[in-house]
Design a protein around this motif. Structure first.
Motif, PDB file in Angstrom:
ATOM      1  N   VAL A 122       1.161  -0.927   0.172  1.00  0.00           N
ATOM      2  CA  VAL A 122       0.309   0.137  -0.538  1.00  0.00           C
ATOM      3  C   VAL A 122       0.849   1.390  -0.178  1.00  0.00           C
ATOM      4  N   ALA A 123       2.138   1.429   0.818  1.00  0.00           N
ATOM      5  CA  ALA A 123       2.547   2.533   0.334  1.00  0.00           C
ATOM      6  C   ALA A 123       3.609   2.199  -0.850  1.00  0.00           C
ATOM      7  N   ALA A 124       3.764   1.524  -1.066  1.00  0.00           N
ATOM      8  CA  ALA A 124       4.763   1.344  -2.280  1.00  0.00           C
ATOM      9  C   ALA A 124       3.827   2.179  -3.535  1.00  0.00           C
ATOM     10  N   VAL A 125       2.394   1.634  -3.627  1.00  0.00           N
ATOM     11  CA  VAL A 125       1.481   2.802  -4.293  1.00  0.00           C
ATOM     12  C   VAL A 125       1.612   4.144  -4.128  1.00  0.00           C
ATOM     13  N   VAL A 126       1.316   4.273  -3.270  1.00  0.00           N
ATOM     14  CA  VAL A 126       1.335   5.519  -2.577  1.00  0.00           C
ATOM     15  C   VAL A 126       2.650   6.411  -2.909  1.00  0.00           C
ATOM     16  N   LEU A 127       4.014   5.749  -2.780  1.00  0.00           N
ATOM     17  CA  LEU A 127       5.137   6.523  -3.442  1.00  0.00           C
ATOM     18  C   LEU A 127       5.077   6.572  -4.527  1.00  0.00           C
ATOM     19  N   ALA A 128       5.313   5.680  -4.706  1.00  0.00           N
ATOM     20  CA  ALA A 128       5.040   5.627  -6.768  1.00  0.00           C
ATOM     21  C   ALA A 128       4.349   7.045  -7.225  1.00  0.00           C
ATOM     22  N   GLY A 129       3.039   7.630  -6.505  1.00  0.00           N
ATOM     23  CA  GLY A 129       2.432   8.227  -7.063  1.00  0.00           C
ATOM     24  C   GLY A 129       3.107   9.731  -6.182  1.00  0.00           C
ATOM     25  N   VAL A 130       4.116   9.598  -5.742  1.00  0.00           N
ATOM     26  CA  VAL A 130       4.593  10.760  -4.714  1.00  0.00           C
ATOM     27  C   VAL A 130       5.324  11.076  -6.187  1.00  0.00           C
ATOM     28  N   THR A 131       6.043   9.846  -6.453  1.00  0.00           N
ATOM     29  CA  THR A 131       7.526  10.263  -7.301  1.00  0.00           C
ATOM     30  C   THR A 131       6.814  10.790  -9.205  1.00  0.00           C
ATOM     31  N   TRP A 132       5.926  10.215  -9.056  1.00  0.00           N
ATOM     32  CA  TRP A 132       5.424  10.192 -10.700  1.00  0.00           C
ATOM     33  C   TRP A 132       4.606  11.652 -11.242  1.00  0.00           C
ATOM     34  N   ILE A 133       4.089  11.496 -10.783  1.00  0.00           N
ATOM     35  CA  ILE A 133       3.299  13.375 -10.784  1.00  0.00           C
ATOM     36  C   ILE A 133       4.492  14.467 -10.227  1.00  0.00           C
ATOM     37  N   SER A 134       4.715  15.307 -11.586  1.00  0.00           N
ATOM     38  CA  SER A 134       5.429  16.778 -11.661  1.00  0.00           C
ATOM     39  C   SER A 134       4.296  17.935 -10.849  1.00  0.00           C
ATOM     40  N   SER A 135       4.575  18.685 -10.560  1.00  0.00           N
ATOM     41  CA  SER A 135       3.887  20.025 -10.194  1.00  0.00           C
ATOM     42  C   SER A 135       4.061  20.776 -11.198  1.00  0.00           C
ATOM     43  N   SER A 136       2.277  20.720 -11.554  1.00  0.00           N
ATOM     44  CA  SER A 136       2.307  21.593 -12.974  1.00  0.00           C
ATOM     45  C   SER A 136       2.307  23.426 -11.831  1.00  0.00           C
ATOM     46  N   GLY A 137       1.802  23.765 -10.948  1.00  0.00           N
ATOM     47  CA  GLY A 137       1.878  24.916 -10.835  1.00  0.00           C
ATOM     48  C   GLY A 137       3.372  25.681 -11.190  1.00  0.00           C
ATOM     49  N   VAL A 138       4.846  24.854 -10.372  1.00  0.00           N
ATOM     50  CA  VAL A 138       6.164  25.253 -10.509  1.00  0.00           C
ATOM     51  C   VAL A 138       6.147  25.384 -11.985  1.00  0.00           C
ATOM     52  N   ILE A 139       5.938  24.361 -12.614  1.00  0.00           N
ATOM     53  CA  ILE A 139       6.743  23.805 -13.980  1.00  0.00           C
ATOM     54  C   ILE A 139       6.460  25.315 -14.704  1.00  0.00           C
TER      55      ILE A 139
END
Length: 401
Positions: free
Chosen positions: A116-133
């Motif tokens: 479960v934590a693996a699925v969560v951390l996968a999302g954390v590292t996957w999604i770039s920051s649209s606002g910052v970019i």
């Protein structure tokens, strides 16, 4: 002193402090996100001066912040844009997901945190920051560059994928079994598909229903509708964020533009509160132990984002320099990584996940603007130095004998 007076003093100090931090960040052309997170760390559990009566209100404000972030994101795109991006850029989205989600999942499993934590951390590292970019591209004057549509397409696909990813995470964090989780996902996909269909075919009618020449009425209707849909989505375990995102997609034209202008200050206020709240729930003493894996993840996923942008831009026929610029621009992580990690923190699945996500985002939200600016010139110079056939051994660049 009366509790309401203490609340006003604490919350007023928070807002004032955030405003001053935002001005400080703007002066040095930095994203304010790391400063907001640090402010939360300073005034949360284990910090310098823990808050008292205002913490519950800050928690509610944080939930509104997530809803407004996703609503404003949905307002940026039309359903037609999303369908077009899915048809033409889905290979880049698949490469992006594979290269950037797998390192997070692998790290969680290596740390012994479970699937479960693996699925969560996968999302954390996957999604770039649209606002910052988006801000960095504007600051660097690259909005009109040929590689910019490729960057935006990847960001759109990431944002759209959240409509599928967030319900999965919500079901897993709730401890739903396979059958219940499958039902939740089916409901989420059905609702998302239905909203996209309605937006494509009947978007004008939805926008006409919401539309108003009075800014006050438009603000109240759009905000009320968004909170209502987000609450219903949350009750169905679909995710309030997905509900808000779909409301934004359903609105188009002048209504979307008007709502964007009216809601932007509210989004900025409550989004800042959200980052502070995430910091409030992270003990600063818990960050040093997870700093090595956070730094390792930051290095690996910065490289994989550069590769993602380079591959997608090459597929679109962009020049080598444009490919490097596209890759460097995608490195920053920010608001949505924290949103995903915040779901796990609230569910209490792994105490070290929140601190690791905080450290990870702090590193990449600072590194991202630097890679956007310097990846192309640095790698171009290194490549030219290695492959210049006219240069004699030991000769300096630009010097001819």
């Amino acid at each position: 002193m009366h509790s309401s007076a203490i609340f006003l003093i604490e919350f007023g100090a928070i807002i004032l402090g955030l405003g001053l931090l935002g001005r400080f960040a703007a002066r040095f052309r930095l994203s304010p996100i790391p400063l907001y997170l640090l402010a939360g760390l300073a005034f949360g559990q284990g910090g310098l001066l823990p808050l008292g009566t205002s913490e519950e209100f800050v928690a509610i404000g944080a939930e509104i912040g997530v809803v407004l972030l996703l609503l404003m994101l949905g307002l940026e795109y039309t359903a037609t844009d999303l369908v077009s991006n899915l048809k033409t850029q889905y290979p880049a989205g698949l490469v992006d997901a594979a290269l950037n989600a797998l390192p997070g999942a692998a790290m969680a499993l290596l740390l012994g945190w479970g699937p479960v934590a693996a699925v969560v951390l996968a999302g954390v590292t996957w999604i770039s920051s649209s606002g910052v970019i988006a801000k960095v591209l504007g600051d660097l004057g690259r909005i009109g560059n040929r590689e910019t549509p490729v960057i935006l397409s990847i960001l759109v696909l990431e944002d759209l994928s959240m409509a599928v990813y967030l319900p999965i995470v919500t079901a897993l964090l709730a401890g739903a079994g396979l059958a219940a989780g499958g039902v939740t996902l089916a409901v989420a996909l059905s609702v998302a598909g239905l909203v996209l269909l309605l937006a494509v075919r009947y978007g004008r009618h939805v926008s006409r229903f919401v539309s108003s020449d009075d800014p006050e009425k438009l603000l109240l209707v759009v905000l009320g509708l968004t909170l209502l849909v987000a609450g219903i989505a949350q009750q169905l375990q679909v995710s309030a964020a997905v509900g808000a995102f779909l409301v934004g997609i359903a609105l188009s034209g002048e209504v979307a533009e008007g709502a964007h202008v009216l809601l932007a200050p509210l989004r900025d206020l409550f989004a800042a509160v959200f980052f502070v709240f995430f910091g409030l729930n992270t003990d600063p003493a818990s960050i040093p132990p997870v700093l090595p894996p956070a730094l390792a993840l930051a290095v690996v996923t910065a490289a994989t984002k550069i590769v993602t942008g380079y591959w997608a831009a090459r597929r679109a026929g962009i020049s080598a320099k444009g490919r490097l610029r596209a890759g460097g621009a995608l490195v920053a992580r920010g608001e949505f990584s924290i949103v995903i990690a915040g779901l796990a923190v609230t569910a209490g699945i792994e105490p070290d996940l929140g601190p690791l996500a905080t450290a990870y985002v702090l590193v990449l939200v600072v590194l991202g603007p630097l890679t956007a600016r310097y990846t192309e010139p640095l790698l171009t110079r290194l490549t030219a130095h290695r492959h210049d056939p006219a240069r004699a051994p030991g000769e300096r660049p630009g010097v001819r004998h």
